[in-house]
Design an enzyme around this catalytic site. Sequence first.
Site, PDB file in Angstrom:
ATOM      1  N   GLY A 105      34.567  28.915  46.893  1.00 31.36           N
ATOM      2  CA  GLY A 105      34.280  29.505  48.204  1.00 31.36           C
ATOM      3  C   GLY A 105      32.783  29.536  48.518  1.00 31.36           C
ATOM      4  CD  GLU A 145      36.290  26.409  49.890  1.00 34.10           C
ATOM      5  OE1 GLU A 145      36.282  27.552  49.382  1.00 34.10           O
ATOM      6  OE2 GLU A 145      37.339  25.761  50.061  1.00 34.10           O
ATOM      7  CD  GLU A 147      38.060  25.890  44.932  1.00 39.27           C
ATOM      8  OE1 GLU A 147      37.700  24.807  44.432  1.00 39.27           O
ATOM      9  OE2 GLU A 147      37.458  26.425  45.865  1.00 39.27           O
TER      10      GLU A 147
HETATM   11  N1  CAA Z   1      35.125  35.941  41.203  1.00 40.39           N
HETATM   12  C1  CAA Z   1      34.992  37.159  40.632  1.00 40.39           C
HETATM   13  N2  CAA Z   1      34.071  37.429  39.700  1.00 40.39           N
HETATM   14  C2  CAA Z   1      33.256  36.425  39.327  1.00 40.39           C
HETATM   15  C3  CAA Z   1      33.343  35.129  39.872  1.00 40.39           C
HETATM   16  C4  CAA Z   1      34.323  34.902  40.867  1.00 40.39           C
HETATM   17  N3  CAA Z   1      34.459  33.733  41.489  1.00 40.39           N
HETATM   18  N4  CAA Z   1      32.421  34.354  39.283  1.00 40.39           N
HETATM   19  C5  CAA Z   1      31.777  35.138  38.397  1.00 40.39           C
HETATM   20  N5  CAA Z   1      32.275  36.385  38.416  1.00 40.39           N
HETATM   21  C6  CAA Z   1      31.875  37.537  37.614  1.00 40.39           C
HETATM   22  C7  CAA Z   1      32.356  37.415  36.171  1.00 40.39           C
HETATM   23  O1  CAA Z   1      33.698  37.841  36.056  1.00 40.39           O
HETATM   24  C8  CAA Z   1      31.375  38.322  35.460  1.00 40.39           C
HETATM   25  O2  CAA Z   1      31.779  39.656  35.663  1.00 40.39           O
HETATM   26  P1  CAA Z   1      31.700  40.736  34.415  1.00 40.39           P
HETATM   27  O3  CAA Z   1      30.232  40.806  34.084  1.00 40.39           O
HETATM   28  O4  CAA Z   1      32.241  41.987  35.024  1.00 40.39           O
HETATM   29  O5  CAA Z   1      32.513  40.157  33.321  1.00 40.39           O
HETATM   30  C9  CAA Z   1      30.088  38.123  36.236  1.00 40.39           C
HETATM   31  O6  CAA Z   1      30.463  37.583  37.499  1.00 40.39           O
HETATM   32  C10 CAA Z   1      29.153  37.132  35.575  1.00 40.39           C
HETATM   33  O7  CAA Z   1      29.867  35.944  35.356  1.00 40.39           O
HETATM   34  P2  CAA Z   1      29.967  35.219  33.922  1.00 40.39           P
HETATM   35  O8  CAA Z   1      29.842  36.220  32.826  1.00 40.39           O
HETATM   36  O9  CAA Z   1      31.205  34.369  33.926  1.00 40.39           O
HETATM   37  O10 CAA Z   1      28.646  34.335  33.962  1.00 40.39           O
HETATM   38  P3  CAA Z   1      28.381  32.956  33.208  1.00 40.39           P
HETATM   39  O11 CAA Z   1      26.940  32.683  33.382  1.00 40.39           O
HETATM   40  O12 CAA Z   1      28.933  32.992  31.828  1.00 40.39           O
HETATM   41  O13 CAA Z   1      29.229  31.872  34.037  1.00 40.39           O
HETATM   42  C11 CAA Z   1      30.085  30.784  36.023  1.00 40.39           C
HETATM   43  C12 CAA Z   1      28.933  31.592  35.362  1.00 40.39           C
HETATM   44  C13 CAA Z   1      30.175  29.401  35.335  1.00 40.39           C
HETATM   45  C14 CAA Z   1      29.755  30.626  37.485  1.00 40.39           C
HETATM   46  C15 CAA Z   1      31.407  31.545  35.808  1.00 40.39           C
HETATM   47  O14 CAA Z   1      31.223  32.902  36.211  1.00 40.39           O
HETATM   48  C16 CAA Z   1      32.557  30.993  36.592  1.00 40.39           C
HETATM   49  O15 CAA Z   1      33.108  29.975  36.201  1.00 40.39           O
HETATM   50  N6  CAA Z   1      32.920  31.663  37.707  1.00 40.39           N
HETATM   51  C17 CAA Z   1      34.083  31.289  38.493  1.00 40.39           C
HETATM   52  C18 CAA Z   1      33.789  30.057  39.337  1.00 40.39           C
HETATM   53  C19 CAA Z   1      35.041  29.668  40.100  1.00 40.39           C
HETATM   54  O16 CAA Z   1      36.054  29.350  39.552  1.00 40.39           O
HETATM   55  N7  CAA Z   1      34.930  29.685  41.455  1.00 40.39           N
HETATM   56  C20 CAA Z   1      36.029  29.352  42.314  1.00 40.39           C
HETATM   57  C21 CAA Z   1      36.815  30.578  42.658  1.00 40.39           C
HETATM   58  S1  CAA Z   1      38.336  30.209  43.488  1.00 40.39           S
HETATM   59  C22 CAA Z   1      37.880  29.945  45.109  1.00 40.39           C
HETATM   60  O17 CAA Z   1      36.718  29.980  45.480  1.00 40.39           O
HETATM   61  C23 CAA Z   1      39.026  29.687  46.046  1.00 40.39           C
HETATM   62  C24 CAA Z   1      38.653  29.299  47.416  1.00 40.39           C
HETATM   63  O18 CAA Z   1      38.235  28.196  47.705  1.00 40.39           O
HETATM   64  C25 CAA Z   1      38.895  30.223  48.530  1.00 40.39           C
END
Ligand code: CAA
Length: 261
Positions: free
Chosen positions: A112, A115, A135
């Site tokens: 997102g 996006e 995703e």
């Molecule tokens: N949603 C909710 N929380 C998120 C998040 C997300 N998309 N991305 C990161 N966070 C949170 C983590 O859960 C973590 O929270 P806590 O400290 O409470 O555990 C905090 O942010 C820090 O994140 P990380 O500890 O994971 O940090 P990192 O440096 O190890 O990794 C990252 C960074 C690679 C970006 C990893 O956080 C990650 O992979 N995030 C998710 C990315 C993702 O999948 N995005 C797509 C979401 S789906 C979507 O967007 C659908 C759509 O099109 C509408």
Amino acid sequence: MSFENIVLEMPEPGIYLLTVNRPKALNALNPATLGEIGQAVAQVAADGAARVLLVTGAGDKAFVAGADISAMQSFTAVEAKEFSLQGLRVLRSLENLRVPVIAVVNGYCLGGGCELAMSCDWILASDRALFGQPEVNLGVTPGFGGTQRLTRLVGRALALELVTTARNLKADEALAAGLVTRVFPAESLREEAFKMARVVASKGPVAVRLAKETIQRGQDLDLDNACVLESDAFALCFTTADQKEGMTAFLEKRKANFEGK
Ligand code: CAA
């Protein structure tokens, strides 16, 4: 208007800055944050003094790391559809703002977040930015327009590769693919973004708005009809004081003083 998940400010005349401000969650977009972005867009749209909007994320780690996975995890299909429609609506309102909107991407720009950045008119990236639509790692498709805007920006083959493998692009690759227009060292990204915003803000405001409208509306039309839009916009400029001032200033070898009328 005060917000909990974003900050909207006008640090310089005509230049708005919208910061997604949930750094502990890497600025992930939940329904409340999306709602506030929508309100902020409406506020900028209602301000005739607005010239440009910069959109960024708080902290140096992320622009926006995606839609909020904690919020989505227990969604029903109906809730997912509503969330997707909310995201699409808010991002479309950003895209349709009459003034240029520039994404200032300082770190993770995923799902997102990518996006959101793609619904801005162009993207400036730091050399530490990372772009992707991950995703499928979560068993879902993009939901805020990623399949469509990414395809329009980088072409079908690369969009399909990125969306189906969840591979991320570093800033230099995003630049080569046409996803971002400029890459700056992380330390100077903000200042470079403001420099560019000042340039936009210094131009004829009506012409800038019409240029955005013409490019945006024209890209979905055939060339003949799109060029009619352009000549109409061009002619409309000649009803403005800014056209008189701009051309007179050029001939008098001085800087134009545009008033946006
Ligand atoms: N949603 C909710 N929380 C998120 C998040 C997300 N998309 N991305 C990161 N966070 C949170 C983590 O859960 C973590 O929270 P806590 O400290 O409470 O555990 C905090 O942010 C820090 O994140 P990380 O500890 O994971 O940090 P990192 O440096 O190890 O990794 C990252 C960074 C690679 C970006 C990893 O956080 C990650 O992979 N995030 C998710 C990315 C993702 O999948 N995005 C797509 C979401 S789906 C979507 O967007 C659908 C759509 O099109 C509408």
